[in-house]
Design a protein around this motif. Sequence first.
Motif, PDB file in Angstrom:
ATOM      1  N   GLU A 189       2.284  13.834   0.390  1.00 56.19           N
ATOM      2  CA  GLU A 189       2.817  13.305   1.649  1.00 56.19           C
ATOM      3  C   GLU A 189       4.140  13.994   1.999  1.00 56.19           C
ATOM      4  O   GLU A 189       4.499  14.121   3.162  1.00 56.19           O
ATOM      5  CB  GLU A 189       2.994  11.781   1.562  1.00 56.19           C
ATOM      6  CG  GLU A 189       2.912  11.110   2.913  1.00 56.19           C
ATOM      7  CD  GLU A 189       2.909   9.583   2.829  1.00 56.19           C
ATOM      8  OE1 GLU A 189       3.800   9.013   2.196  1.00 56.19           O
ATOM      9  OE2 GLU A 189       1.994   8.966   3.413  1.00 56.19           O
ATOM     10  N   LYS A 226      -3.697   6.234  11.949  1.00 57.74           N
ATOM     11  CA  LYS A 226      -3.385   4.838  12.291  1.00 57.74           C
ATOM     12  C   LYS A 226      -3.697   4.568  13.758  1.00 57.74           C
ATOM     13  O   LYS A 226      -4.272   3.545  14.111  1.00 57.74           O
ATOM     14  CB  LYS A 226      -1.903   4.542  12.035  1.00 57.74           C
ATOM     15  CG  LYS A 226      -1.553   4.404  10.578  1.00 57.74           C
ATOM     16  CD  LYS A 226      -0.108   3.977  10.448  1.00 57.74           C
ATOM     17  CE  LYS A 226       0.348   4.063   9.004  1.00 57.74           C
ATOM     18  NZ  LYS A 226       1.780   3.940   8.848  1.00 57.74           N
ATOM     19  N   GLN A 268       6.261  11.845   7.684  1.00 56.57           N
ATOM     20  CA  GLN A 268       4.809  11.919   7.473  1.00 56.57           C
ATOM     21  C   GLN A 268       4.090  11.794   8.822  1.00 56.57           C
ATOM     22  O   GLN A 268       3.339  10.854   9.047  1.00 56.57           O
ATOM     23  CB  GLN A 268       4.301  10.865   6.467  1.00 56.57           C
ATOM     24  CG  GLN A 268       4.716   9.407   6.700  1.00 56.57           C
ATOM     25  CD  GLN A 268       6.151   9.150   6.326  1.00 56.57           C
ATOM     26  OE1 GLN A 268       6.702   9.774   5.435  1.00 56.57           O
ATOM     27  NE2 GLN A 268       6.785   8.242   7.029  1.00 56.57           N
ATOM     28  N   VAL A 296       0.231  10.977   9.212  1.00 61.50           N
ATOM     29  CA  VAL A 296      -0.338   9.665   8.898  1.00 61.50           C
ATOM     30  C   VAL A 296      -0.551   8.852  10.177  1.00 61.50           C
ATOM     31  O   VAL A 296      -1.485   8.070  10.298  1.00 61.50           O
ATOM     32  CB  VAL A 296       0.593   8.914   7.910  1.00 61.50           C
ATOM     33  CG1 VAL A 296       0.094   7.524   7.624  1.00 61.50           C
ATOM     34  CG2 VAL A 296       0.732   9.708   6.619  1.00 61.50           C
ATOM     35  N   GLY A 351       9.199   5.419   1.641  1.00 59.04           N
ATOM     36  CA  GLY A 351       8.250   4.649   0.842  1.00 59.04           C
ATOM     37  C   GLY A 351       7.905   5.326  -0.475  1.00 59.04           C
ATOM     38  O   GLY A 351       7.876   4.693  -1.535  1.00 59.04           O
ATOM     39  N   ARG A 352       7.655   6.640  -0.431  1.00 53.52           N
ATOM     40  CA  ARG A 352       7.191   7.319  -1.656  1.00 53.52           C
ATOM     41  C   ARG A 352       8.308   7.602  -2.650  1.00 53.52           C
ATOM     42  O   ARG A 352       8.041   8.110  -3.734  1.00 53.52           O
ATOM     43  CB  ARG A 352       6.461   8.611  -1.278  1.00 53.52           C
ATOM     44  CG  ARG A 352       7.231   9.562  -0.402  1.00 53.52           C
ATOM     45  CD  ARG A 352       6.323  10.682   0.078  1.00 53.52           C
ATOM     46  NE  ARG A 352       6.924  11.542   1.080  1.00 53.52           N
ATOM     47  CZ  ARG A 352       6.920  11.303   2.388  1.00 53.52           C
ATOM     48  NH1 ARG A 352       6.371  10.200   2.844  1.00 53.52           N
ATOM     49  NH2 ARG A 352       7.458  12.157   3.227  1.00 53.52           N
ATOM     50  N   GLN A 404       0.876  10.926  -3.870  1.00 53.40           N
ATOM     51  CA  GLN A 404       1.587  10.575  -2.643  1.00 53.40           C
ATOM     52  C   GLN A 404       2.927  11.304  -2.560  1.00 53.40           C
ATOM     53  O   GLN A 404       3.268  11.880  -1.525  1.00 53.40           O
ATOM     54  CB  GLN A 404       1.826   9.066  -2.524  1.00 53.40           C
ATOM     55  CG  GLN A 404       2.454   8.722  -1.172  1.00 53.40           C
ATOM     56  CD  GLN A 404       3.119   7.360  -1.094  1.00 53.40           C
ATOM     57  OE1 GLN A 404       3.442   6.756  -2.106  1.00 53.40           O
ATOM     58  NE2 GLN A 404       3.343   6.874   0.114  1.00 53.40           N
ATOM     59  N   SER A 439       6.364  -4.254   2.019  1.00 52.07           N
ATOM     60  CA  SER A 439       6.088  -3.282   3.073  1.00 52.07           C
ATOM     61  C   SER A 439       7.426  -2.878   3.674  1.00 52.07           C
ATOM     62  O   SER A 439       8.118  -3.709   4.268  1.00 52.07           O
ATOM     63  CB  SER A 439       5.184  -3.901   4.144  1.00 52.07           C
ATOM     64  OG  SER A 439       5.041  -3.011   5.220  1.00 52.07           O
ATOM     65  N   LYS A 440       7.768  -1.618   3.495  1.00 52.04           N
ATOM     66  CA  LYS A 440       9.058  -1.161   4.030  1.00 52.04           C
ATOM     67  C   LYS A 440       9.145  -1.453   5.525  1.00 52.04           C
ATOM     68  O   LYS A 440      10.070  -2.097   5.993  1.00 52.04           O
ATOM     69  CB  LYS A 440       9.234   0.338   3.784  1.00 52.04           C
ATOM     70  CG  LYS A 440      10.508   0.851   4.404  1.00 52.04           C
ATOM     71  CD  LYS A 440      10.641   2.351   4.340  1.00 52.04           C
ATOM     72  CE  LYS A 440      11.861   2.759   5.160  1.00 52.04           C
ATOM     73  NZ  LYS A 440      12.066   4.198   5.212  1.00 52.04           N
ATOM     74  N   SER A 441       8.137  -0.987   6.263  1.00 51.71           N
ATOM     75  CA  SER A 441       8.169  -1.157   7.724  1.00 51.71           C
ATOM     76  C   SER A 441       7.881  -2.597   8.122  1.00 51.71           C
ATOM     77  O   SER A 441       8.290  -3.062   9.171  1.00 51.71           O
ATOM     78  CB  SER A 441       7.121  -0.256   8.363  1.00 51.71           C
ATOM     79  OG  SER A 441       5.829  -0.642   7.903  1.00 51.71           O
ATOM     80  N   ILE A 475       0.854  -1.193   0.000  1.00 54.62           N
ATOM     81  CA  ILE A 475       0.000   0.000   0.000  1.00 54.62           C
ATOM     82  C   ILE A 475       0.888   1.241   0.000  1.00 54.62           C
ATOM     83  O   ILE A 475       2.063   1.163   0.388  1.00 54.62           O
ATOM     84  CB  ILE A 475      -0.951  -0.045   1.230  1.00 54.62           C
ATOM     85  CG1 ILE A 475      -2.117   0.938   1.082  1.00 54.62           C
ATOM     86  CG2 ILE A 475      -0.196   0.222   2.536  1.00 54.62           C
ATOM     87  CD1 ILE A 475      -3.251   0.677   2.085  1.00 54.62           C
ATOM     88  N   GLY A 476       0.348   2.378  -0.430  1.00 50.94           N
ATOM     89  CA  GLY A 476       1.119   3.629  -0.423  1.00 50.94           C
ATOM     90  C   GLY A 476       2.346   3.493  -1.298  1.00 50.94           C
ATOM     91  O   GLY A 476       2.278   3.025  -2.435  1.00 50.94           O
ATOM     92  N   GLY A 477       3.476   3.860  -0.753  1.00 49.15           N
ATOM     93  CA  GLY A 477       4.720   3.784  -1.506  1.00 49.15           C
ATOM     94  C   GLY A 477       5.091   2.366  -1.903  1.00 49.15           C
ATOM     95  O   GLY A 477       5.917   2.164  -2.796  1.00 49.15           O
ATOM     96  N   SER A 478       4.477   1.392  -1.289  1.00 45.33           N
ATOM     97  CA  SER A 478       4.753  -0.003  -1.653  1.00 45.33           C
ATOM     98  C   SER A 478       3.776  -0.521  -2.707  1.00 45.33           C
ATOM     99  O   SER A 478       3.730  -1.719  -2.975  1.00 45.33           O
ATOM    100  CB  SER A 478       4.715  -0.881  -0.401  1.00 45.33           C
ATOM    101  OG  SER A 478       5.780  -0.520   0.456  1.00 45.33           O
ATOM    102  N   THR A 510       2.629  -2.677   8.458  1.00 46.65           N
ATOM    103  CA  THR A 510       1.406  -1.983   8.041  1.00 46.65           C
ATOM    104  C   THR A 510       0.237  -2.979   8.005  1.00 46.65           C
ATOM    105  O   THR A 510       0.381  -4.065   7.438  1.00 46.65           O
ATOM    106  CB  THR A 510       1.642  -1.345   6.650  1.00 46.65           C
ATOM    107  OG1 THR A 510       2.846  -0.581   6.715  1.00 46.65           O
ATOM    108  CG2 THR A 510       0.499  -0.450   6.228  1.00 46.65           C
TER     109      THR A 510
HETATM  110  O1  LIG Z   1       5.728   0.146   2.989  1.00 48.60           O
HETATM  111  P1  LIG Z   1       4.990   0.296   4.269  1.00 48.60           P
HETATM  112  O2  LIG Z   1       5.909   0.385   5.451  1.00 48.60           O
HETATM  113  O3  LIG Z   1       3.959  -0.792   4.431  1.00 48.60           O
HETATM  114  O4  LIG Z   1       4.243   1.660   4.229  1.00 48.60           O
HETATM  115  C1  LIG Z   1       3.232   1.959   3.310  1.00 48.60           C
HETATM  116  C2  LIG Z   1       2.809   3.389   3.480  1.00 48.60           C
HETATM  117  O5  LIG Z   1       2.371   3.531   4.808  1.00 48.60           O
HETATM  118  C3  LIG Z   1       2.264   4.771   5.443  1.00 48.60           C
HETATM  119  O6  LIG Z   1       0.950   5.145   5.533  1.00 48.60           O
HETATM  120  C4  LIG Z   1       3.137   5.882   4.966  1.00 48.60           C
HETATM  121  O7  LIG Z   1       2.555   7.129   5.216  1.00 48.60           O
HETATM  122  C5  LIG Z   1       3.497   5.768   3.516  1.00 48.60           C
HETATM  123  O8  LIG Z   1       4.528   6.660   3.240  1.00 48.60           O
HETATM  124  C6  LIG Z   1       3.916   4.371   3.173  1.00 48.60           C
HETATM  125  O9  LIG Z   1       4.297   4.309   1.835  1.00 48.60           O
END
Ligand SMILES: O=P(O)(O)OC[C@H]1O[C@H](O)[C@H](O)[C@@H](O)[C@@H]1O
Length: 528
Positions: free
Chosen positions: A322, A455, A448, A451, A237-238, A318, A176-178, A122-125, A181
């Motif tokens: 963002e 959450k 960001q 955001v 991510g973006r 984004q 997913s970077k983190s 989602i988002g940047g991913s 999510t």
């Molecule tokens: O790639 P992830 O860690 O799952 O994050 C996905 C997205 O989640 C968040 O909402 C951030 O605001 C975005 O910048 C990011 O791209």
Amino acid sequence: MDATALWQRYQKWLYFHEGLGFYLDVSRMGFDDDFFEKLQPSFDQAFADMAELEKGAIANPDEERMVGHYWLRNPDLAPTPEVTQEIVSNIEKIEVFAEKIHTGAIHPPKAPRFTDIISIGIGGSALGPQFVAQALVTDYPPLAIHFIDNSDPAGIDRVLTHLRNRLSSTLVLVISKSGGTPEPRNAMLEVKKAYSGQNLDFAQYAIAITMPGSKLSQVGESEGWLAHFPMYDWVGGRTSEMSAVGLVPAALQGIDIGQMLDGAKEMDDATRVPDVKNNPAALLALAWHYAGNGRGEKDMVVLPYKDSLLLFSRYLQQLVMESLGKEKDLDGNIVHQGIAVYGNKGSTDQHAYVQQLRDGVANFFLTFIEVLEDRKGSSLEVEPGTTSGDYLSGFLQGTRKALYENQRDSITVTIPQVNPRTVGALIALYERAVGFYASLVNVNAYHQPGVEAGKKAAAAILELQKQAMSVLQAEENPLSLEEIASKAGASEDIESIYIILRHLHANGRGVVMEGNFAQPSSLKFSIG
Ligand SMILES: O=P(O)(O)OC[C@H]1O[C@H](O)[C@H](O)[C@@H](O)[C@@H]1O
């Protein structure tokens, strides 16, 4: 301005990049030389900030992070030899992996080749991979990609139903970077269940693209997933399209990632030039600043006249919003910055909202994206001497002119064709323009904080759902909302409890809702 003066202005400001065959025209933005001179010192600062960022400064101060997306396409720029080596070897790893998938050297347990990809993120991913797939995928790609970019059960079902007969040859990318999510986590669990439902071992199909050590990476490691590609802490991510996030899905679809990286590198070189007039990203930032008085007073409407670039505005939404949409500037002042972005494509949108752009509220500036090549091969003459492509080109010019006559400003970006190099270059151009603009208005483009608020609030709602359900489960008799809220110790959250229970009721989740639906306070709830 008369026609001669306008033509002079056009030529004075036209930027051309020979290697990329790229043009930028900002002549239809109404700034004058004084405005340009006035911003010069801020640009000197922006160039200096950017040079520091590229050298590995902590350009994202709140998160204490370096900002390294420029190193991805020019690894020699990375601040240490280890980082350079890591980038290079990961690109190689991606290319080798994609090759093995294409040849069948890596194949699914019950089929000779992988045929499809489900890309979860989602988002940047998601936005970069979606834009690039739409822009660059060929008619017969080695693998067909399908995206799940939400926690919408019906959306997930649609993809899974479509692929039900090919699941045994479908790779799953979980991006997913983190790695924490909720949306991709949920989608991954739903997709995993579909694999088990067909007696397929999900681990043999699944690929994790995430930061080492994340929750996702731990799941992938412990379950022995097919492959892992690292995402870096120093890439946001973006701005991650040129990291494994974008390169893995692109390479699997047979898109030339080397060309994409080269195009981005070439644009990076061009946008490193510390001279506004000869730097296309600086020219964009200048034009944006002029359009919205450096306060985002005008929206950016992005209109590519090419179907394959349809998702560019969504991708830019984004990247721009963002990055720039911030409450505070770098000195802690409340500024409420940002630039709103929207758009689809021309000429299609001329038959929808361009009426308002021409005649209605003048709260926008346009960015036309022109592609010189109409199509591969020759074209039918739909009228003597005129092709469909001539029409498209005429529509672009016509709209640009009609808007200008009504004091609606526009920028025109021109590329020779849509190919991996020009798409890489476009991404790099806007990444840099956003960075410059952020410096001009003194905001951190790389965090960001806003955001998080949504959450956290969502997590609190899910917690409230558990509380409300335990109250109902402990009761024999139907309860009013007021009673449920009070027993849950959450009287202030009565509206949220109502919305939660109405949702559970609508989905057959064991909640009975009785009374006058138009009057929530009359309702009684019980477990059925
Ligand atoms: O790639 P992830 O860690 O799952 O994050 C996905 C997205 O989640 C968040 O909402 C951030 O605001 C975005 O910048 C990011 O791209």
